[in-house]
Each structure stands twice: as structure tokens, then as C-alpha cells.
Design a protein around this motif. Sequence first.
Motif, mmCIF file in Angstrom:
data_model
loop_
_atom_site.group_PDB
_atom_site.id
_atom_site.type_symbol
_atom_site.label_atom_id
_atom_site.label_comp_id
_atom_site.label_asym_id
_atom_site.label_seq_id
_atom_site.Cartn_x
_atom_site.Cartn_y
_atom_site.Cartn_z
ATOM 1 N N ASN A 1 137.158 -20.879 52.489
ATOM 2 C CA ASN A 1 136.791 -23.021 53.455
ATOM 3 C C ASN A 1 135.021 -23.570 52.327
ATOM 4 O O ASN A 1 134.404 -23.148 52.666
ATOM 5 N N GLU B 1 137.282 -24.084 62.173
ATOM 6 C CA GLU B 1 136.890 -22.841 61.009
ATOM 7 C C GLU B 1 135.531 -22.862 61.453
ATOM 8 O O GLU B 1 134.775 -21.594 61.984
ATOM 9 N N TRP C 1 130.007 -14.158 59.720
ATOM 10 C CA TRP C 1 131.860 -15.202 59.295
ATOM 11 C C TRP C 1 131.834 -16.089 58.533
ATOM 12 O O TRP C 1 132.254 -16.397 57.890
ATOM 13 N N VAL D 1 133.711 -22.267 64.755
ATOM 14 C CA VAL D 1 133.541 -20.466 65.735
ATOM 15 C C VAL D 1 132.518 -19.601 65.854
ATOM 16 O O VAL D 1 132.533 -20.010 67.545
ATOM 17 N N ALA E 1 140.190 -29.493 59.966
ATOM 18 C CA ALA E 1 140.826 -27.723 60.406
ATOM 19 C C ALA E 1 139.598 -26.694 59.137
ATOM 20 O O ALA E 1 138.782 -25.240 60.247
ATOM 21 N N VAL E 2 139.113 -26.868 57.736
ATOM 22 C CA VAL E 2 137.540 -26.591 57.935
ATOM 23 C C VAL E 2 136.179 -26.597 58.457
ATOM 24 O O VAL E 2 135.167 -25.591 58.725
ATOM 25 N N VAL F 1 134.919 -16.198 55.627
ATOM 26 C CA VAL F 1 135.969 -17.654 55.627
ATOM 27 C C VAL F 1 135.707 -18.807 54.451
ATOM 28 O O VAL F 1 136.132 -19.431 53.927
#
Length: 187
Positions: free
Chosen positions: A153, A18, A145, A21, A14-15, A149
Motif C-alpha cells: 500500500n 486500508e 497497522w 482501518v 482501496a489503499v 500493510v
Amino acid sequence: MPASSALHPWGSAAVHLEVAVPGAAIGAVAGLFATGVGMAAGLPAAMTGTAGLALGLPLAVLGAAYSVLLARGVFPIGAVAPLALYWLLGFPAAQLFDAHMVAWVTGAGSALREPLPSFLLLQAMLSLGFTIGFLWLHERTMPHWLMRVRGHNPVAEALFQRYVEHAAHLQRRRGPGRAPRGRRRPD
């Protein structure tokens, strides 16, 4: 990595997703651009939609992979040559996939009008232009970005710190008393 990530096997993926992206978004935008060009040329909707999706999807996947590889330290920040080699393989492959998907959807007999080596060579030459545009966009979107995050993260935080170190290195190379490019010191 925090203990909470170790408790969830999907935490690491998941990290990384992210962090992927910005690269994925740039690839997807390239597909949208292909759709727009097809529409402006007056091509049928099935062809333009397929061209945009069949080009945008592999470019988005390759762009996302680049972002993750950058976060993992495989690529240095802002380096053109390694990224040019990456897209030298990836861009022609994406274009070949696109050509085959458009031929399949439209019912064309052959996906290519020229021999495969000629097609791949042309796409390899075009990949350098794509590399420069991709890198330019990536280097302008990724730090913003990451700032957004990095609080939750750890991969984004580590990459953000690499960007900070890279910026400090560039500033040291400019030397004291030299303003960053594009900005003038007040008189």
C-alpha cells in the motif's frame, strides 16, 4: 502511485480504505463501549443495541475519515488542536444521530430531554475527552497497522515514513544522551 493502481480505478480508494482501518476500529469500539454501558445499566436490549450501533457507526466513519485525512497530510501527526476542532463538530453530530435513532427505535416522542443548544454544548465539552482518548489510541495503533500493510500500500508507506520522520524529530528534540520517556538507561 504504481502503474498497477492507475489501471484499476478502485485501487486508490482501496489503499485509502486500508489506511482508514485504525480510525474506524476505534470508533466502532466506542460504540461497543456504549452498548456495554447500556447493558450494565440494565437498559432494554433494543435500546442498548441501537445506542451502540447508532453511536459506533458515525464515530467509525469519522475515525476512518480522520485516518485518511492524516494520510493525505491534512492533519499533522500527533497534533491535538486540529483533531480537537474535528471532534468538536463530529462528536456532537454523532451523539445527536445516536439520540434520534434511539428515540426512533424505542418510540420515544422526543430525542432530547433538554434544548438542542444545551445538548450540543455538553457534547462539545465532552468531545475534548474523546479527542484525547481517540488520539492516544490512534497514535498507538496506526504505526503498527502501517508496518503491516505498507508493503503493498503506497499510501500506508508514505504515512509510515511520516511517522518515522516524526519520531526522529522528537528524538532530536530530546537531545543526545536523554533516553525516551518511560525507559531508563542502564547504569
